[in-house]
Design a protein around this motif. Structure first.
Motif, PDB file in Angstrom:
ATOM      1  N   ALA A   1      -8.241  -7.052   3.874  1.00 21.89           N
ATOM      2  CA  ALA A   1      -8.298  -8.349   3.208  1.00 21.89           C
ATOM      3  C   ALA A   1      -7.158  -8.439   2.199  1.00 21.89           C
ATOM      4  O   ALA A   1      -6.962  -7.539   1.385  1.00 21.89           O
TER       5      ALA A   1
ATOM      6  N   GLU B   1       0.638 -10.658  -1.162  1.00 18.15           N
ATOM      7  CA  GLU B   1       0.090 -10.976   0.169  1.00 18.15           C
ATOM      8  C   GLU B   1       1.209 -10.990   1.202  1.00 18.15           C
ATOM      9  O   GLU B   1       1.053 -10.464   2.307  1.00 18.15           O
TER      10      GLU B   1
ATOM     11  N   ASP C   1      -6.549  -9.796  -0.684  1.00 18.94           N
ATOM     12  CA  ASP C   1      -7.240 -10.452  -1.786  1.00 18.94           C
ATOM     13  C   ASP C   1      -6.855  -9.884  -3.151  1.00 18.94           C
ATOM     14  O   ASP C   1      -7.474 -10.198  -4.155  1.00 18.94           O
TER      15      ASP C   1
END
Length: 132
Positions: free
Chosen positions: A100, A89, A102
């Motif tokens: 996103a 991330e 994720d």
């Protein structure tokens, strides 16, 4: 240190990425300082062959099960970096990923491609099989 910097340093700083040291030249001991030849301009650093370095690291570790050519997780593992979602991330943020964060396949594929692009921008030569 940023995650990308850690990746870059692990590759560009690897012993197989280092060019041979140029031979040192010295002026004769009897030459006066005023007549000594000017120092040669520093040679620009040669591009680092990213594919060759990664292949060398893989050979040293003897771990051919890693798919570092397409997987950001396996690339980070090969380089002994934390491949956790939180680090990916952070890497995504550093490199400007807007999707996103994720851990999806989409994010991971984008990260691998972005890392290879950034390595090229920073003096690496990236073979086609690492650019998928």
């Amino acid at each position: 240190m940023s995650i990308f910097s850690a990746i870059k340093n692990a590759i560009f700083g690897h012993k197989s990425a280092q060019p041979a040291a140029p031979a040192a030249t010295t002026a004769p001991a009897t030459a006066p300082a005023a007549t000594a030849a000017p120092a040669a301009a520093p040679t620009p650093q040669q591009p680092v062959d990213v594919g060759a370095v990664l292949t060398q690291i893989e050979a040293e570790k003897g771990n051919p099960a890693l798919n570092y050519k397409t997987s950001i997780v396996d690339l980070m593992k090969l380089l002994d970096l934390d491949s956790s979602l939180s680090n990916r991330e952070q890497l995504a943020t550093e490199l400007g990923y807007t999707g996103a964060k994720d851990g999806s396949a989409e994010m991971n594929i984008w990260l691998h491609q972005a890392v290879m692009t950034e390595l090229e921008k920073n003096g690496g030569t990236v073979p086609a099989d690492l650019k998928h």
